[in-house]
Enzyme design. Structure first.
Site, PDB file in Angstrom:
ATOM      1  N   SER A 117      32.246  -5.056  11.479  1.00 50.43           N
ATOM      2  CA  SER A 117      31.910  -6.643  11.502  1.00 50.43           C
ATOM      3  C   SER A 117      33.322  -7.425  11.742  1.00 50.43           C
ATOM      4  CB  SER A 117      31.222  -6.941  10.037  1.00 50.43           C
ATOM      5  OG  SER A 117      30.152  -6.329   9.973  1.00 50.43           O
ATOM      6  N   GLY A 300      26.933  -6.418  11.351  1.00 51.26           N
ATOM      7  CA  GLY A 300      27.441  -6.418  12.551  1.00 51.26           C
ATOM      8  C   GLY A 300      28.369  -7.519  12.854  1.00 51.26           C
ATOM      9  N   CYS A 330      23.710  -8.353   5.737  1.00 44.92           N
ATOM     10  CA  CYS A 330      24.509  -9.438   6.469  1.00 44.92           C
ATOM     11  C   CYS A 330      24.055  -9.846   7.512  1.00 44.92           C
ATOM     12  CB  CYS A 330      26.243  -8.745   6.432  1.00 44.92           C
ATOM     13  SG  CYS A 330      27.386  -9.952   6.536  1.00 44.92           S
ATOM     14  N   GLY A 374      31.079 -14.710   8.644  1.00 44.35           N
ATOM     15  CA  GLY A 374      31.686 -16.009   8.978  1.00 44.35           C
ATOM     16  C   GLY A 374      30.410 -17.113   9.294  1.00 44.35           C
ATOM     17  N   TYR A 375      29.118 -16.533   9.280  1.00 41.91           N
ATOM     18  CA  TYR A 375      27.895 -17.230   9.695  1.00 41.91           C
ATOM     19  C   TYR A 375      27.143 -17.288   8.435  1.00 41.91           C
ATOM     20  CZ  TYR A 375      29.700 -16.973  14.343  1.00 41.91           C
ATOM     21  OH  TYR A 375      30.196 -17.211  15.652  1.00 41.91           O
ATOM     22  N   HIS A 420      27.298  -7.504   0.585  1.00 39.37           N
ATOM     23  CA  HIS A 420      27.379  -6.076   0.927  1.00 39.37           C
ATOM     24  C   HIS A 420      27.019  -5.293  -0.337  1.00 39.37           C
ATOM     25  CE1 HIS A 420      28.619  -6.142   5.389  1.00 39.37           C
ATOM     26  NE2 HIS A 420      29.213  -7.209   4.946  1.00 39.37           N
ATOM     27  N   GLU A 422      26.664  -2.137  -0.216  1.00 43.16           N
ATOM     28  CA  GLU A 422      27.211  -1.091  -0.074  1.00 43.16           C
ATOM     29  C   GLU A 422      28.541  -1.121  -0.471  1.00 43.16           C
ATOM     30  OE1 GLU A 422      26.664  -2.910   2.284  1.00 43.16           O
ATOM     31  OE2 GLU A 422      28.375  -2.871   3.666  1.00 43.16           O
TER      32      GLU A 422
HETATM   33  N1  LIG Z   1      29.379  -8.327   8.032  1.00 44.22           N
HETATM   34  C1  LIG Z   1      28.563  -8.999   8.821  1.00 44.22           C
HETATM   35  O1  LIG Z   1      27.525  -8.449   9.077  1.00 44.22           O
HETATM   36  C2  LIG Z   1      28.856 -10.254   9.617  1.00 44.22           C
HETATM   37  C3  LIG Z   1      27.703 -11.001  10.311  1.00 44.22           C
HETATM   38  C4  LIG Z   1      28.300 -12.108  11.110  1.00 44.22           C
HETATM   39  N2  LIG Z   1      29.229 -11.202  12.152  1.00 44.22           N
HETATM   40  C5  LIG Z   1      29.133 -13.006  10.363  1.00 44.22           C
HETATM   41  O2  LIG Z   1      30.338 -12.943  10.445  1.00 44.22           O
HETATM   42  O3  LIG Z   1      28.439 -13.869   9.598  1.00 44.22           O
END
Ligand SMILES: NC(=O)CC[C@H](N)C(=O)O
Length: 471
Positions: A117, A300, A330, A374-375, A420, A422
């Site tokens: 990520s 991701g 996430c 970040g989103y 998260h 995990e």
């Molecule tokens: N850890 C992630 O899955 C981040 C999700 C997405 N890329 C974000 O920054 O919000």
């Protein structure tokens, strides 16, 4: 908290105390003979006492901890906003671009740096001392998963630290942080005022940046273009290219959509007995869901809008009249929310750290969670009367900023969380969510196994047996 985490926390606390009471701490270190920590205390004290300069001209003179260390190579972090921070290189001798983001986590740099990520991002650590426990090996566990990393390479574009600990010590360490970065071609800068950088990123938002190393720094040229990683399809870059299976003899079958999955998500599933089949992000899983008991959507990198194929596939899955349990983490939360009809937006600077409070809207219980995003989902419509997004409710909400931390369906077994569970690193308090998901998947399996396996009308069979054979 593990013994290791406690040790790391103590190191941090000692370094922080040194800011408030430098003289006392320095003399304490001298009498106990801890030379490297005494040097850290000196450095923190010296930099906090330095006269304040305008940020754009901030300059941290290169310095060395060790007189035997090779000559310092200059490095600079250049932000698109025009701010420049100069320091010393301790990683690969090459420059890179990325989105500068900060994490407030105290430990876990090997995990964060290999977390897919963080792809496309330059990672600024607010924890002042980084590198003190080195970097572990690529050892694998009985499932063939990496024991100590979240993927098989460094995923971020570069790292920014205040004090790089040239001396490391840990029972799993096989090399230093600097050696690892150099080996993997990742630039790293130390000796910069990360507090000033974080203030900037917090106020102006995550900012595009360049890490410059070596002669380029001395040339001091203006950077004309800062490529934005978020316009790339980072999910496609991070996702597996091939379908693969883990723990095939597991008792419950999970299809996992890999948008850049962390190794510990896989570990959490297989450790609980699941057989996991990992699919590329754009795989049309609806074609194969009859072979699985549950569907998992992973974390991701980058903008979730890049993974529109996954969103379409999820929207189809949601309409299935016989739905299988679905759980997302996430990026998985963002994609499930988009498939449900919610919008997604970019947060000012994101939530990255190990102490983010997420309140469960069902019972009001607050868990301290590990985060890196970040989103976020725009979830206000979920409580709005007449909302077009029917059937979904808020699951978790962030107690700091009110941002969405999860959604769930009112009647179907679909849910997802922004944090998260995990961890790796961070608190494992919400790991129970894996148990809840797998319980649902196991219940689904039982439901299906109760479908008739027996031969219908057994009596009619015996009636047809000729009398002479029975005799
Ligand atoms: N850890 C992630 O899955 C981040 C999700 C997405 N890329 C974000 O920054 O919000």
């Amino acid at each position: 908290m593990s013994a290791f985490n406690k040790a790391a926390l103590m190191t941090c606390t000692m370094a922080m105390r040194s800011i408030a009471r430098p003289t006392l701490v320095r003399s304490a270190f001298k009498t106990s003979g801890v030379r490297s920590l005494a040097t850290v205390a000196d450095t923190v004290f010296a930099s906090s006492a330095a006269p304040k300069k305008p940020l754009a001209q901030t300059f941290s003179a290169p310095y060395q901890f060790d007189s035997e260390a090779p000559k310092a190579v200059p490095a600079a972090l250049k932000l698109k906003s025009g701010h420049v921070f100069t320091g010393t290189s301790f990683g690969a001798p090459m420059s890179s671009f990325g989105e500068a983001v900060f994490t407030t986590s105290l430990v876990g740099y090997p995990e964060s740096m290999t977390d897919p990520s963080y792809r496309g991002q330059i990672l600024v650590f607010t924890q002042p001392l980084i590198g003190n426990y080195g970097v572990p090996s690529q050892e694998k566990d009985q499932f063939g998963l990496l024991k100590y990393f979240e993927s098989n390479k460094i995923q971020c574009q570069g790292i920014v630290v205040n004090d790089y600990a040239t001396k490391y010590s840990h029972w799993t360490a096989v090399e230093s942080l600097g050696e690892w970065c150099a080996r993997e071609g990742i630039p790293a800068i130390s000796g910069v005022d990360t507090r000033a950088i974080v203030h900037l990123l917090r106020d102006q938002g995550s900012t595009l940046a360049k890490l410059e190393i070596g002669d380029e720094v001395l040339e001091n040229k203006e950077v004309v273009e800062f490529p934005n990683p978020n316009i790339r399809n980072l999910v496609s870059e991070a996702s597996t290219k091939e379908v693969y299976e883990l723990n095939p003899l597991g008792d419950v079958k999970i299809a996992l959509i890999d948008c850049g999955v962390k190794e510990n998500i896989l570990r959490c599933l297989v450790a609980r007995g699941a057989a996991v089949t990992v699919f590329p992000w754009d795989y049309d899983f609806n074609q194969v869901m009859d072979q699985y008991d549950g569907l998992f959507i992973s974390n991701g990198p980058g903008d979730p809008r890049a993974a529109s194929k996954t969103v379409q596939n999820l929207a189809t899955a949601f309409k299935n009249p016989a739905p299988k349990p679905i759980f997302g983490i996430c990026m998985g939360n963002q994609l499930m929310g988009m498939a449900a009809g919610l919008d997604v937006y970019k947060l000012q600077f994101g939530n990255r750290g190990h102490n983010q409070p997420a309140v469960n809207m069902q019972n009001g219980r607050c868990s301290i969670t590990s985060q890196n995003h970040g989103y976020a989902l725009e979830d206000s419509v979920l409580s709005a009367p007449g909302s077009v997004v029917q059937g979904w409710e808020k699951y978790f909400v962030n107690a700091n900023d009110g941002s969405n931390e999860g959604i769930r369906h009112l009647t179907k077994p679909f849910s997802s969380v922004q944090f998260h569970p995990e961890a790796k690193g961070g608190p494992q308090d919400t790991e129970y969510l894996f148990d809840e998901f797998l319980n649902l998947a196991r219940a689904e399996k039982v439901k299906h196994s109760q479908k008739p396996f027996y031969v219908a009308e057994p009596l009619s069979v015996s009636k047809k047996v000729p009398a002479e054979v029975i005799a």
